[in-house]
Scaffold this motif. Structure first.
Motif, PDB file in Angstrom:
ATOM      1  N   LEU A  12      16.558  62.226  41.764  1.00 19.34           N
ATOM      2  CA  LEU A  12      16.849  61.392  41.948  1.00 19.34           C
ATOM      3  C   LEU A  12      18.832  61.433  42.005  1.00 19.34           C
ATOM      4  CD1 LEU A  12      15.247  58.697  39.837  1.00 19.34           C
ATOM      5  CD2 LEU A  12      14.941  58.643  41.765  1.00 19.34           C
ATOM      6  N   VAL A  13      19.217  61.966  41.675  1.00 18.23           N
ATOM      7  CA  VAL A  13      20.872  62.477  41.761  1.00 18.23           C
ATOM      8  C   VAL A  13      21.151  63.631  42.783  1.00 18.23           C
ATOM      9  CG1 VAL A  13      22.691  63.642  40.257  1.00 18.23           C
ATOM     10  CG2 VAL A  13      20.686  63.005  38.991  1.00 18.23           C
ATOM     11  N   ASP A  14      20.153  64.193  42.818  1.00 19.30           N
ATOM     12  CA  ASP A  14      20.300  65.397  43.960  1.00 19.30           C
ATOM     13  C   ASP A  14      20.262  64.073  45.003  1.00 19.30           C
ATOM     14  OD1 ASP A  14      20.775  67.653  45.748  1.00 19.30           O
ATOM     15  OD2 ASP A  14      18.370  67.506  46.420  1.00 19.30           O
ATOM     16  N   LYS A  29      20.173  65.981  25.644  1.00 19.30           N
ATOM     17  CA  LYS A  29      21.146  64.813  26.500  1.00 19.30           C
ATOM     18  C   LYS A  29      21.211  65.748  27.482  1.00 19.30           C
ATOM     19  CE  LYS A  29      25.515  64.519  26.832  1.00 19.30           C
ATOM     20  NZ  LYS A  29      27.429  64.576  26.059  1.00 19.30           N
ATOM     21  N   VAL A  30      20.889  65.075  28.734  1.00 23.17           N
ATOM     22  CA  VAL A  30      20.580  66.149  29.730  1.00 23.17           C
ATOM     23  C   VAL A  30      21.824  66.020  30.916  1.00 23.17           C
ATOM     24  CG1 VAL A  30      19.839  65.756  32.263  1.00 23.17           C
ATOM     25  CG2 VAL A  30      18.311  65.555  30.289  1.00 23.17           C
ATOM     26  N   LYS A  31      22.622  66.654  31.216  1.00 28.57           N
ATOM     27  CA  LYS A  31      23.354  65.958  31.605  1.00 28.57           C
ATOM     28  C   LYS A  31      23.300  67.642  33.536  1.00 28.57           C
ATOM     29  CE  LYS A  31      28.441  66.988  31.682  1.00 28.57           C
ATOM     30  NZ  LYS A  31      30.332  67.650  31.240  1.00 28.57           N
ATOM     31  N   LEU A  32      23.477  66.605  34.252  1.00 29.44           N
ATOM     32  CA  LEU A  32      23.766  67.057  35.435  1.00 29.44           C
ATOM     33  C   LEU A  32      25.184  66.896  36.506  1.00 29.44           C
ATOM     34  CD1 LEU A  32      19.802  65.651  36.675  1.00 29.44           C
ATOM     35  CD2 LEU A  32      20.835  67.724  35.469  1.00 29.44           C
ATOM     36  N   LYS A  33      25.578  68.425  37.089  1.00 32.94           N
ATOM     37  CA  LYS A  33      26.191  67.584  37.866  1.00 32.94           C
ATOM     38  C   LYS A  33      25.728  68.362  39.402  1.00 32.94           C
ATOM     39  CE  LYS A  33      29.923  68.975  34.662  1.00 32.94           C
ATOM     40  NZ  LYS A  33      31.437  69.030  34.423  1.00 32.94           N
ATOM     41  N   ASN A  35      27.171  69.860  43.476  1.00 34.56           N
ATOM     42  CA  ASN A  35      28.277  70.905  44.119  1.00 34.56           C
ATOM     43  C   ASN A  35      28.367  72.022  43.606  1.00 34.56           C
ATOM     44  OD1 ASN A  35      28.024  68.807  45.240  1.00 34.56           O
ATOM     45  ND2 ASN A  35      29.976  67.743  44.757  1.00 34.56           N
ATOM     46  N   GLY A  36      27.257  73.449  42.974  1.00 28.84           N
ATOM     47  CA  GLY A  36      27.091  74.740  42.654  1.00 28.84           C
ATOM     48  C   GLY A  36      27.494  74.050  41.175  1.00 28.84           C
ATOM     49  N   SER A  37      27.227  72.995  40.668  1.00 28.60           N
ATOM     50  CA  SER A  37      27.497  73.689  38.939  1.00 28.60           C
ATOM     51  C   SER A  37      26.155  73.235  38.033  1.00 28.60           C
ATOM     52  CB  SER A  37      27.916  72.180  38.636  1.00 28.60           C
ATOM     53  OG  SER A  37      29.285  71.653  38.990  1.00 28.60           O
ATOM     54  N   ILE A  38      25.815  73.705  36.767  1.00 26.50           N
ATOM     55  CA  ILE A  38      24.691  73.302  36.451  1.00 26.50           C
ATOM     56  C   ILE A  38      24.850  72.560  35.331  1.00 26.50           C
ATOM     57  CG2 ILE A  38      25.700  75.991  35.943  1.00 26.50           C
ATOM     58  CD1 ILE A  38      26.203  75.797  32.437  1.00 26.50           C
ATOM     59  N   ALA A  39      23.167  72.286  35.185  1.00 26.19           N
ATOM     60  CA  ALA A  39      22.327  71.272  34.808  1.00 26.19           C
ATOM     61  C   ALA A  39      22.007  71.897  32.949  1.00 26.19           C
ATOM     62  CB  ALA A  39      21.028  71.069  35.223  1.00 26.19           C
ATOM     63  N   SER A  40      22.494  71.189  32.353  1.00 26.00           N
ATOM     64  CA  SER A  40      21.904  72.150  31.013  1.00 26.00           C
ATOM     65  C   SER A  40      20.973  70.573  30.830  1.00 26.00           C
ATOM     66  CB  SER A  40      23.105  71.519  30.113  1.00 26.00           C
ATOM     67  OG  SER A  40      24.606  70.702  30.413  1.00 26.00           O
ATOM     68  N   THR A  41      20.408  70.757  29.281  1.00 24.96           N
ATOM     69  CA  THR A  41      19.630  70.069  28.205  1.00 24.96           C
ATOM     70  C   THR A  41      19.668  70.678  26.620  1.00 24.96           C
ATOM     71  OG1 THR A  41      18.207  69.935  29.318  1.00 24.96           O
ATOM     72  CG2 THR A  41      17.783  69.044  27.448  1.00 24.96           C
TER      73      THR A  41
END
Length: 165
Positions: A12-14, A29-33, A35-41
């Motif tokens: 959905l974010v993509d 906590k899920v954080k998505l960025k 443009n080449g950034s990382i996704a972390s949980t």
């Protein structure tokens, strides 16, 4: 939070115009960025405990978290090659579970050979406990059902072929 839910959020974010997304639920906590950034949980820690309790085990977060694109490696099946230009595909608008009928006791919305009108419900895709009715986009006849009842489907995956005449 289940991995399937994380995959749905990533897609959905993509497919949206947002560049950063943060979601917290049940201590995760899920954080998505983009443009080449990382996704972390990461586990989130409440600011003040409600009552003294034994410490709960916390899931370890890997030091190097893969990019969002690397987390989902499944490919969307391509539309079958067909020389008949009168066949219109009905695509899944989301990731979820495909159901042919409104409940297991009821007949399927459509079968091969069923005449359909634009905006007629042809199936349900369940996503995150929400049942989304999928409608035909064109008038015609169901030529083929491309997925099985209860099968997981991806965003953009063909579900039906409709002969439009």
């Amino acid at each position: 939070m289940k991995i399937q839910e994380i995959r749905e959020i990533i897609k959905l974010v993509d497919n949206s115009s947002i560049d950063e997304f943060t979601y917290e639920s049940e201590g995760t906590k899920v954080k998505l960025k983009k443009n080449g950034s990382i996704a972390s949980t990461t586990p989130s820690v409440p600011s003040e405990p409600a009552a003294p309790a034994a410490p709960a085990p916390v899931a370890a977060v890997p030091a190097a978290t893969p990019k969002a694109e690397e987390m989902v490696s499944e490919e969307v099946p391509e539309l079958p090659v067909n020389s008949n230009k009168d066949l219109h595909p009905i695509l899944s608008p989301m990731v979820g579970t495909f159901y042919q009928s409104p409940s297991p006791e009821e007949p399927a919305y459509v079968e091969p050979g069923t005449k359909v009108k634009a905006d007629q419900v042809v199936c349900i895709v369940e996503a995150m406990k929400l049942f989304n009715e999928i409608e035909a986009e064109v008038d015609g006849e169901i030529a083929e059902i491309l997925v099985k009842d209860g099968q997981l489907v991806e965003y953009g995956q063909p579900l039906f072929l409709v002969k439009t005449n």
